[in-house]
Write a protein that holds these residues in place. Structure first.
Motif, mmCIF file in Angstrom:
data_model
loop_
_atom_site.group_PDB
_atom_site.id
_atom_site.type_symbol
_atom_site.label_atom_id
_atom_site.label_comp_id
_atom_site.label_asym_id
_atom_site.label_seq_id
_atom_site.Cartn_x
_atom_site.Cartn_y
_atom_site.Cartn_z
ATOM 1 N N ASP A 1 -4.076 9.565 -5.151
ATOM 2 C CA ASP A 1 -4.867 9.796 -6.372
ATOM 3 C C ASP A 1 -4.437 8.840 -7.478
ATOM 4 N N LEU A 2 -3.129 8.787 -7.738
ATOM 5 C CA LEU A 2 -2.627 7.911 -8.797
ATOM 6 C C LEU A 2 -2.902 6.448 -8.480
ATOM 7 N N ALA A 3 -2.684 6.083 -7.231
ATOM 8 C CA ALA A 3 -2.895 4.690 -6.831
ATOM 9 C C ALA A 3 -4.371 4.307 -6.960
ATOM 10 N N LYS A 4 -5.258 5.238 -6.596
ATOM 11 C CA LYS A 4 -6.688 4.937 -6.736
ATOM 12 C C LYS A 4 -7.041 4.694 -8.200
ATOM 13 N N LYS A 5 -6.527 5.563 -9.092
ATOM 14 C CA LYS A 5 -6.814 5.382 -10.519
ATOM 15 C C LYS A 5 -6.354 4.006 -10.993
ATOM 16 N N HIS A 6 -5.206 3.558 -10.500
ATOM 17 C CA HIS A 6 -4.681 2.268 -10.938
ATOM 18 C C HIS A 6 -5.475 1.106 -10.353
ATOM 19 N N VAL A 7 -5.676 1.108 -9.042
ATOM 20 C CA VAL A 7 -6.282 -0.080 -8.412
ATOM 21 C C VAL A 7 -7.767 -0.217 -8.744
ATOM 22 N N THR A 8 -8.421 0.881 -9.134
ATOM 23 C CA THR A 8 -9.847 0.767 -9.509
ATOM 24 C C THR A 8 -10.015 0.354 -10.965
ATOM 25 N N ARG A 9 -8.942 0.377 -11.734
ATOM 26 C CA ARG A 9 -9.028 0.008 -13.148
ATOM 27 C C ARG A 9 -8.329 -1.315 -13.451
ATOM 28 N N LYS A 10 -7.407 -1.689 -12.620
ATOM 29 C CA LYS A 10 -6.644 -2.917 -12.840
ATOM 30 C C LYS A 10 -7.401 -4.100 -12.248
ATOM 31 N N ALA A 11 -7.588 -5.157 -13.048
ATOM 32 C CA ALA A 11 -8.335 -6.336 -12.592
ATOM 33 C C ALA A 11 -7.499 -7.602 -12.755
ATOM 34 N N HIS A 12 -7.787 -8.590 -11.907
ATOM 35 C CA HIS A 12 -7.188 -9.920 -12.013
ATOM 36 C C HIS A 12 -8.243 -10.861 -12.589
ATOM 37 N N ALA A 13 -8.063 -11.233 -13.845
ATOM 38 C CA ALA A 13 -9.087 -12.003 -14.554
ATOM 39 C C ALA A 13 -9.310 -13.377 -13.936
ATOM 40 N N ASP A 14 -8.279 -13.928 -13.316
ATOM 41 C CA ASP A 14 -8.419 -15.288 -12.797
ATOM 42 C C ASP A 14 -9.379 -15.368 -11.614
ATOM 43 N N TYR B 1 6.285 9.867 4.055
ATOM 44 C CA TYR B 1 7.212 8.739 4.001
ATOM 45 C C TYR B 1 6.438 7.425 3.969
ATOM 46 N N GLN B 2 5.436 7.312 4.815
ATOM 47 C CA GLN B 2 4.668 6.071 4.923
ATOM 48 C C GLN B 2 3.738 5.863 3.730
ATOM 49 N N ILE B 3 3.050 6.933 3.326
ATOM 50 C CA ILE B 3 2.049 6.788 2.264
ATOM 51 C C ILE B 3 2.693 6.489 0.919
ATOM 52 N N THR B 4 3.829 7.134 0.613
ATOM 53 C CA THR B 4 4.475 6.849 -0.672
ATOM 54 C C THR B 4 4.862 5.372 -0.765
ATOM 55 N N ASP B 5 5.333 4.809 0.330
ATOM 56 C CA ASP B 5 5.685 3.383 0.331
ATOM 57 C C ASP B 5 4.447 2.496 0.201
ATOM 58 N N LYS B 6 3.390 2.827 0.958
ATOM 59 C CA LYS B 6 2.169 2.010 0.927
ATOM 60 C C LYS B 6 1.507 2.036 -0.448
ATOM 61 N N MET B 7 1.489 3.189 -1.098
ATOM 62 C CA MET B 7 0.855 3.278 -2.420
ATOM 63 C C MET B 7 1.672 2.531 -3.471
ATOM 64 N N LEU B 8 2.995 2.503 -3.291
ATOM 65 C CA LEU B 8 3.824 1.695 -4.180
ATOM 66 C C LEU B 8 3.473 0.221 -4.007
ATOM 67 N N GLN B 9 3.302 -0.207 -2.772
ATOM 68 C CA GLN B 9 2.918 -1.594 -2.506
ATOM 69 C C GLN B 9 1.543 -1.901 -3.084
ATOM 70 N N ALA B 10 0.632 -0.938 -2.980
ATOM 71 C CA ALA B 10 -0.723 -1.152 -3.498
ATOM 72 C C ALA B 10 -0.721 -1.332 -5.012
ATOM 73 N N CYS B 11 0.185 -0.616 -5.694
ATOM 74 C CA CYS B 11 0.209 -0.660 -7.161
ATOM 75 C C CYS B 11 1.119 -1.758 -7.705
ATOM 76 N N GLY B 12 1.928 -2.358 -6.829
ATOM 77 C CA GLY B 12 2.775 -3.462 -7.254
ATOM 78 C C GLY B 12 3.769 -3.054 -8.319
ATOM 79 N N GLY B 13 3.981 -3.935 -9.289
ATOM 80 C CA GLY B 13 4.961 -3.692 -10.347
ATOM 81 C C GLY B 13 4.638 -2.482 -11.191
#
Length: 768
Positions: free
Chosen positions: A280-293, A368-380
């Motif tokens: 849920d948290l990761a979805k909120k972040h990745v759908t709102r965060k954009a790379h302008a370049d 165990y797997q999903i917490t790691d993957k969502m951290l990777q999806a959200c990056g820093g």
């Protein structure tokens, strides 16, 4: 649309929820729970995690909605809900609210299940069930054992003795109890009052209340689940038999029918909730965060879509497994109808135990797997605390190690699918001939001879132990080594100055003593000096004995045993050392004592009885607060220049700050005393040993068992005691030379040396 306040929920949509298994009433209730999570429980979760706060406020809010009694029958004031709904409720609580609260609730509902299993003919249990929501009462379980850890079905550190037809005497040491000292009531597992020696499968359960336990969560510092307030428990005292949940020996069935099904099912639901919360948290972040370049949102990258696709498939597979098993549990129990369990042979859930192992294993693996993957999806951004993902990641890591751990469950499942359900040997009762045969094949002739000689020696030890065991031994609940009641030093002593010193304490009468002074011994322990009635009095105890202390707190009598550290010629005073427990009633009482206030004393009550000059060598093995009885023995010998007993003190402390009486011990310059300190965390300039007391240290410092009159006295936690016993056994030290402080001492010796070996007495000599 899934609502979140006035708008739509920003996480995974309702398209991925499996509420099709619920009725409309149940769906409405979960909607209400989700709203409670939004406005109250989720905001509190941040404070719970940051400040290690027990989420009582969140649990009280659930009580106000009637949810603490979720599985209690309606006729007793509960909601009478099913396994399916209970698991979905826990998932909802973990996902939208607070994982710690969800785990506390899991332990609470597991505790309720054990009571509901056997409430039918017990008015005390029935009355408690009617008050759960009304009085906002939280329950928990204490099944784990400090000596056997996550193998909670093996209670090595418990004992119960039947006093008469209405009462029992009980002692239970528990480790890692959730809500330790915060829950209002506890169901604890112990050995049964009349269990056969060495049979740990004969289990019973008891109900105890908050003011009857000693708990300490001061050391609760963990990676996650900060609100759990997990910690050790001690329960000791005399209890009415009506506190027994079920009949003697019923604990084994209660384990398989209630504790395991409810804990494994709902803990899996908790882990699934954490997986979903991360997505849920990761979805909120990745759908709102954009790379302008590149003009793309993070969610537009195929890699991120792969992460989410795999995550949804994995967590929903786990949720489907939970749902499948929960529905079967409902089917077998007639939708959680507790009246059926009035038939004491009715136990349908245990047939699904091997499925429940899989349920917990899969959910723990997925989170165990999903917490790691969502951290990777959200990056820093995910790595930072303000997103909230790192808190969920830390909470999710508890899934793998929470007992029974995934290593244990994986082996259970593998073993049963290969060899059948009956192949699990929980209590080490069956010999594995194949393993023995395979190991013997690896040995050459000389090794076989050596093994044969060692086995014959052990057989000889056990046969002699049977013949030599004193009939009184192991009949005294507190003093299993004793061959007779504790000796009393009731003599009037005349010293060289012409003064007469009378005994102040008696073993059958309480004597009121006033506090003279207090000082800190460490940040967790304090020293209390009490004055005897007369300045010339001696305590009335021999060196090494302990005494009992009594206090009336809020109209209820509480007692504790203490080993004094003052030696027997410290006339006019007694010095005690106490380790403070955050939720310990006597501990807090002592903390608030002021000089001049009185406490009742009685003694001696038991312990090792030292006699000057009776031994050539005395070895003291101690860890932490276990130094206290040994400190008295050191002081006793050092104060008597005519006593030629040599002492070896091997003392483990966690770090330099935890070494008790270090200044005093360092001042002794006496060839009779050899002190070896060992630390868990040693600084760079440390000159002592490092690590737990082990075989190498004992071999290096303790005199060999070469026929000298030598006694080994041990005091510490169960793990330390058992570890040292294994070392002593491997080095050839005889069982009859080892005395262990505590009510479980003989059982610990027999666990290592054999059920029938000769035991030491509580005296210096070896004569029984």
């Amino acid at each position: 649309m899934k609502k979140w306040g006035r708008g739509e929920f920003w996480g995974l949509s309702s398209d991925f929820d499996h509420d099709f298994a619920l009725t409309d009433t149940q769906k409405k209730l979960l909607d209400d729970v989700r709203e409670l999570c939004r406005v109250k429980i989720k905001p509190l979760a941040i404070k719970t995690d940051r400040d290690y706060v027990y989420p009582r406020e969140s649990m009280n809010a659930l009580a106000e909605m009637g949810l603490l009694g979720l599985i209690i029958p309606k006729e007793l004031g509960g909601l009478g809900e099913s396994h399916v709904f209970c698991s979905m409720f826990v998932e909802t609580l973990a996902r939208y609210g607070c994982p710690s609260t969800a785990m506390i609730y899991t332990m609470h509902v597991s505790c309720l299940a054990t009571i509901l299993f056997r409430y039918h003919n017990n008015p005390l249990l029935k009355e408690l069930l009617t008050r759960i929501d009304k009085d906002k009462l939280i329950g928990t379980l204490s099944y784990s054992d400090p000596a056997t850890g996550g193998h909670f079905w093996f209670p090595l550190s418990s004992k119960v003795k039947e006093l008469d037809e209405n009462t029992v005497k009980l002692l239970k040491y528990g480790s890692w109890a959730t809500s330790a000292g915060y829950a209002d009531f506890y169901v604890i597992q112990t050995l049964s009052p009349s269990h056969a020696p060495g049979d740990y499968s004969d289990l019973s359960c008891f109900l105890v209340y908050k003011d009857e336990i000693r708990a300490n969560t001061d050391d609760w510092e963990a990676l996650g689940m900060h609100g759990n307030m997990s910690g050790p428990l001690v329960i000791e005292g005399i209890f009415k038999k009506e506190r027994m949940v079920g009949s003697p020996g019923d604990g084994r069935l209660s384990n398989d029918e209630c504790v395991d099904p409810y804990f494994l099912l709902n803990s899996a639901a908790c882990w699934n909730g954490i997986s979903l919360a991360c997505m849920d948290l990761a979805k909120k972040h990745v759908t709102r965060k954009a790379h302008a370049d590149v003009g793309m949102r993070v969610c537009d990258y195929p890699t991120i879509q792969d992460y989410f696709g795999e995550g949804v498939c994995d967590v929903n597979a786990s949720r489907a497994l939970v749902l499948m098993v929960a529905k079967e549990l409902d089917l077998l129990s007639k939708n959680n109808d507790w009246t059926l369990f009035a038939d004491l042979t009715f136990a349908p859930r245990m047939s699904l135990l091997h499925w429940l192992w899989q349920v917990k294993f899969v959910a723990a693996k997925v989170v165990y797997q999903i917490t790691d993957k969502m951290l990777q999806a959200c990056g820093g951004s995910g790595y930072k605390t303000d997103l909230g993902l790192e808190r969920l990641l830390r909470d999710g890591k508890a899934s793998w190690v929470m007992g029974p751990s995934n290593e244990v469950l994986r082996q259970f499942v593998g073993k049963t699918c290969l060899f059948g359900l009956e192949s699990i040997d929980y209590w080490a009762q069956h010999l594995n001939d194949r393993v023995i045969h395979n190991e013997l094949k690896k040995m050459n002739v000389e090794q076989k001879k050596e093994l044969a000689q060692r086995l014959l020696k052990e057989v000889d030890m056990e046969e002699k132990g049977i013949d030599s065991k004193h009939p009184y031994q192991e009949t005294d609940f507190e003093n299993p080594f004793n061959t007779c009641p504790p000796a009393v030093n009731d003599k009037v002593i005349k010293t060289s100055d012409g003064l007469y010193h009378s005994p102040a304490l008696k073993p059958d009468t309480w004597t009121s003593l006033k506090l003279k002074s207090y000082r800190d011994v460490s940040n967790k322990m304090g020293s209390f000096v009490f004055t005897l009635p007369n300045s010339t009095d001696h305590a009335g105890c021999f060196a090494g004995q302990y005494m009992s202390v009594r206090a009336n707190i809020k109209g209820k009598e509480h007692t504790r045993y203490f080993s004094p550290v003052s030696h027997t010629s410290d006339y006019g005073k007694i010095e005690l050392v106490m380790r403070f427990e955050k939720q310990g009633i006597m501990s807090n009482y002592f903390k608030n004592l002021k000089p001049g206030q009185a406490v009742d004393f009685q003694g001696p009550c038991g312990g090792f009885e030292y006699q000057a000059g009776a031994l050539e060598h005395l070895t003291l093995l101690a860890s932490g607060g276990g130094i206290t009885p040994n400190m008295q023995l050191v002081r006793e010998v050092m104060a008597n220049p005519n006593d030629q007993t040599h002492i070896t003190l091997l003392y483990f402390s966690e770090n330099c700050n935890e070494i008790l009486f270090k200044e005093e011990l360092d001042k002794y310059e006496d060839k009779r005393l050899n002190i070896i300190h060992t630390l868990g965390e040693a600084p760079d300039n440390w000159e002592g040993e490092e690590g737990f007391i082990d075989t190498h240290m004992i071999d290096q410092y303790v005199p060999k068992p070469n026929g000298i009159n030598h006694k080994i006295v041990m005091c510490g936690g169960p793990q330390m005691i058992l570890s040292c016993l294994y070392s002593l056994h491997s080095l050839g030290f005889p069982s009859e030379s080892i005395f262990v402080y505590g009510q479980f001492g003989t059982e610990q010796v027999k666990t290592v040396y054999g059920r029938k070996v000769a035991l030491a007495s509580h005296h210096c000599d070896k004569v029984l």
